[in-house]
Design a protein around this motif. Structure first.
Motif, PDB file in Angstrom:
ATOM      1  N   THR A 104       0.826  -1.209   0.000  1.00  0.00           N
ATOM      2  CA  THR A 104       0.000   0.000   0.000  1.00  0.00           C
ATOM      3  C   THR A 104       0.857   1.254   0.000  1.00  0.00           C
ATOM      4  OG1 THR A 104      -0.125  -0.060   2.413  1.00  0.00           O
ATOM      5  CG2 THR A 104      -1.932  -1.114   1.185  1.00  0.00           C
ATOM      6  N   VAL A 105       2.144   1.080   0.369  1.00  0.00           N
ATOM      7  CA  VAL A 105       3.077   2.199   0.434  1.00  0.00           C
ATOM      8  C   VAL A 105       4.327   1.826  -0.369  1.00  0.00           C
ATOM      9  CG1 VAL A 105       4.489   3.623   1.973  1.00  0.00           C
ATOM     10  CG2 VAL A 105       2.232   2.887   2.716  1.00  0.00           C
ATOM     11  N   CYS A 106       4.851   2.773  -1.107  1.00  0.00           N
ATOM     12  CA  CYS A 106       6.068   2.548  -1.898  1.00  0.00           C
ATOM     13  C   CYS A 106       7.254   2.370  -0.944  1.00  0.00           C
ATOM     14  CB  CYS A 106       6.306   3.734  -2.830  1.00  0.00           C
ATOM     15  SG  CYS A 106       7.836   3.620  -3.791  1.00  0.00           S
ATOM     16  N   ILE A 107       8.008   1.293  -1.122  1.00  0.00           N
ATOM     17  CA  ILE A 107       9.153   1.068  -0.243  1.00  0.00           C
ATOM     18  C   ILE A 107      10.353   1.931  -0.647  1.00  0.00           C
ATOM     19  CG2 ILE A 107       8.486  -1.265   0.410  1.00  0.00           C
ATOM     20  CD1 ILE A 107      10.552  -2.321  -1.583  1.00  0.00           C
ATOM     21  N   ASP A 108      10.296   2.567  -1.834  1.00  0.00           N
ATOM     22  CA  ASP A 108      11.400   3.413  -2.271  1.00  0.00           C
ATOM     23  C   ASP A 108      11.265   4.853  -1.776  1.00  0.00           C
ATOM     24  OD1 ASP A 108      12.618   1.328  -3.567  1.00  0.00           O
ATOM     25  OD2 ASP A 108      11.733   1.776  -5.515  1.00  0.00           O
ATOM     26  N   CYS A 109      10.037   5.400  -1.803  1.00  0.00           N
ATOM     27  CA  CYS A 109       9.884   6.810  -1.425  1.00  0.00           C
ATOM     28  C   CYS A 109       8.869   7.047  -0.306  1.00  0.00           C
ATOM     29  CB  CYS A 109       9.520   7.652  -2.643  1.00  0.00           C
ATOM     30  SG  CYS A 109       7.866   7.343  -3.291  1.00  0.00           S
ATOM     31  N   GLY A 110       8.090   6.027   0.053  1.00  0.00           N
ATOM     32  CA  GLY A 110       7.150   6.170   1.163  1.00  0.00           C
ATOM     33  C   GLY A 110       5.779   6.725   0.786  1.00  0.00           C
ATOM     34  N   GLN A 111       5.529   6.987  -0.465  1.00  0.00           N
ATOM     35  CA  GLN A 111       4.226   7.511  -0.900  1.00  0.00           C
ATOM     36  C   GLN A 111       3.191   6.380  -0.969  1.00  0.00           C
ATOM     37  OE1 GLN A 111       3.431  10.773  -1.593  1.00  0.00           O
ATOM     38  NE2 GLN A 111       5.489  11.265  -0.832  1.00  0.00           N
ATOM     39  N   ARG A 112       1.918   6.754  -0.824  1.00  0.00           N
ATOM     40  CA  ARG A 112       0.838   5.771  -0.933  1.00  0.00           C
ATOM     41  C   ARG A 112       0.697   5.341  -2.389  1.00  0.00           C
ATOM     42  NH1 ARG A 112      -1.721   4.167   2.976  1.00  0.00           N
ATOM     43  NH2 ARG A 112      -3.764   3.723   2.143  1.00  0.00           N
ATOM     44  N   LEU A 113       0.443   4.053  -2.568  1.00  0.00           N
ATOM     45  CA  LEU A 113       0.293   3.491  -3.906  1.00  0.00           C
ATOM     46  C   LEU A 113      -1.175   3.438  -4.307  1.00  0.00           C
ATOM     47  CD1 LEU A 113       2.781   0.506  -3.610  1.00  0.00           C
ATOM     48  CD2 LEU A 113       3.139   2.628  -4.862  1.00  0.00           C
ATOM     49  N   GLY A 114      -1.424   3.610  -5.598  1.00  0.00           N
ATOM     50  CA  GLY A 114      -2.784   3.530  -6.124  1.00  0.00           C
ATOM     51  C   GLY A 114      -3.135   2.096  -6.483  1.00  0.00           C
ATOM     52  N   LYS A 115      -4.051   1.965  -7.407  1.00  0.00           N
ATOM     53  CA  LYS A 115      -4.494   0.629  -7.819  1.00  0.00           C
ATOM     54  C   LYS A 115      -3.457  -0.012  -8.739  1.00  0.00           C
ATOM     55  CE  LYS A 115      -7.125   2.516 -11.616  1.00  0.00           C
ATOM     56  NZ  LYS A 115      -8.327   2.570 -12.338  1.00  0.00           N
ATOM     57  N   PRO A 116      -3.508  -1.341  -8.876  1.00  0.00           N
ATOM     58  CA  PRO A 116      -2.554  -2.049  -9.744  1.00  0.00           C
ATOM     59  C   PRO A 116      -2.717  -1.638 -11.207  1.00  0.00           C
ATOM     60  CG  PRO A 116      -3.701  -3.589  -8.296  1.00  0.00           C
ATOM     61  CD  PRO A 116      -4.373  -2.253  -8.146  1.00  0.00           C
ATOM     62  N   LEU A 117      -1.645  -1.827 -11.973  1.00  0.00           N
ATOM     63  CA  LEU A 117      -1.665  -1.511 -13.408  1.00  0.00           C
ATOM     64  C   LEU A 117      -2.556  -2.508 -14.141  1.00  0.00           C
ATOM     65  CD1 LEU A 117       2.151  -0.919 -13.991  1.00  0.00           C
ATOM     66  CD2 LEU A 117       0.389   0.824 -13.794  1.00  0.00           C
ATOM     67  N   SER A 118      -3.250  -2.017 -15.170  1.00  0.00           N
ATOM     68  CA  SER A 118      -4.065  -2.913 -16.004  1.00  0.00           C
ATOM     69  C   SER A 118      -3.136  -3.730 -16.901  1.00  0.00           C
ATOM     70  CB  SER A 118      -5.041  -2.091 -16.846  1.00  0.00           C
ATOM     71  OG  SER A 118      -4.330  -1.340 -17.810  1.00  0.00           O
ATOM     72  N   ASP A 119      -3.696  -4.733 -17.551  1.00  0.00           N
ATOM     73  CA  ASP A 119      -2.902  -5.588 -18.438  1.00  0.00           C
ATOM     74  C   ASP A 119      -2.276  -4.783 -19.575  1.00  0.00           C
ATOM     75  OD1 ASP A 119      -3.407  -7.819 -16.922  1.00  0.00           O
ATOM     76  OD2 ASP A 119      -5.103  -8.499 -18.158  1.00  0.00           O
ATOM     77  N   SER A 120      -3.021  -3.840 -20.147  1.00  0.00           N
ATOM     78  CA  SER A 120      -2.492  -3.042 -21.262  1.00  0.00           C
ATOM     79  C   SER A 120      -1.376  -2.110 -20.768  1.00  0.00           C
ATOM     80  CB  SER A 120      -3.607  -2.247 -21.933  1.00  0.00           C
ATOM     81  OG  SER A 120      -4.194  -1.339 -21.022  1.00  0.00           O
ATOM     82  N   GLU A 121      -1.541  -1.539 -19.567  1.00  0.00           N
ATOM     83  CA  GLU A 121      -0.496  -0.680 -19.017  1.00  0.00           C
ATOM     84  C   GLU A 121       0.767  -1.489 -18.712  1.00  0.00           C
ATOM     85  OE1 GLU A 121      -2.926   2.792 -16.602  1.00  0.00           O
ATOM     86  OE2 GLU A 121      -2.745   0.799 -15.681  1.00  0.00           O
TER      87      GLU A 121
END
Length: 162
Positions: free
Chosen positions: A16-33
């Motif tokens: 839920t949080v980026c381990i590199d910068c500490g920001q909150r993460l959004g939803k997962p990438l779609s298959d096309s993304e």
């Protein structure tokens, strides 16, 4: 996979949080993304592997090729403007044009030049086919090209100011 909007790092879906910068993460990438991201990574890796090839024509090489071509055109124009006195084989205009042509061939086709070099070495030494170009060979190509440009530039401007 989730991609951090702040730093661009890829994270596992359960984070839920980026381990590199500490920001909150959004939803997962779609298959096309995800597919577009993978294609971009593959293209970047291909470009990086091409740049490590000993015979890769770099952007610097391309700029030097264009400069040599422009100086060759200037030499031809100078020969047309003053057509008399350029019959002598020792004429600097002729030699500058020849050196520019050799530099263009050297910069545009490094593999061909290396193969000619190996062919010459093969006549004198055994196992020349196993040799690989070193940093000295690569550097000398650019140094000779730049020296040729400087000499041609000097000749053109000295002839124009006569």
């Amino acid at each position: 996979m989730k991609k951090c909007k702040s730093c661009g790092a890829l994270q596992k879906d359960e984070r839920t949080v980026c381990i590199d910068c500490g920001q909150r993460l959004g939803k997962p990438l779609s298959d096309s993304e995800m597919k577009a991201l993978e294609e971009g990574i593959h293209a970047q890796l291909d470009e990086m592997s091409d740049a490590t090839d000993d015979f890769h024509v770099t952007k610097t090489d391309k700029v030097l090729i264009i400069l040599h071509a422009l100086f060759s055109v200037a030499l031809i124009v100078l020969a047309i403007i003053n057509p008399y006195g350029h019959e002598d084989i020792g004429d600097p205009l002729i030699w500058c044009f020849v050196l520019n042509a050799i530099s263009v061939a050297d910069l545009a086709f490094p593999a061909a030049l290396w193969n000619l070099h190996i062919l010459g070495l093969g006549a004198r030494y055994g196992n020349a086919d196993e040799l690989e170009p070193g940093w000295g060979w690569k550097a000398s190509r650019k140094i000779i090209s730049v020296v040729t440009l400087i000499f041609t530039d000097f000749l053109i401007f000295s002839l124009l100011h006569k």
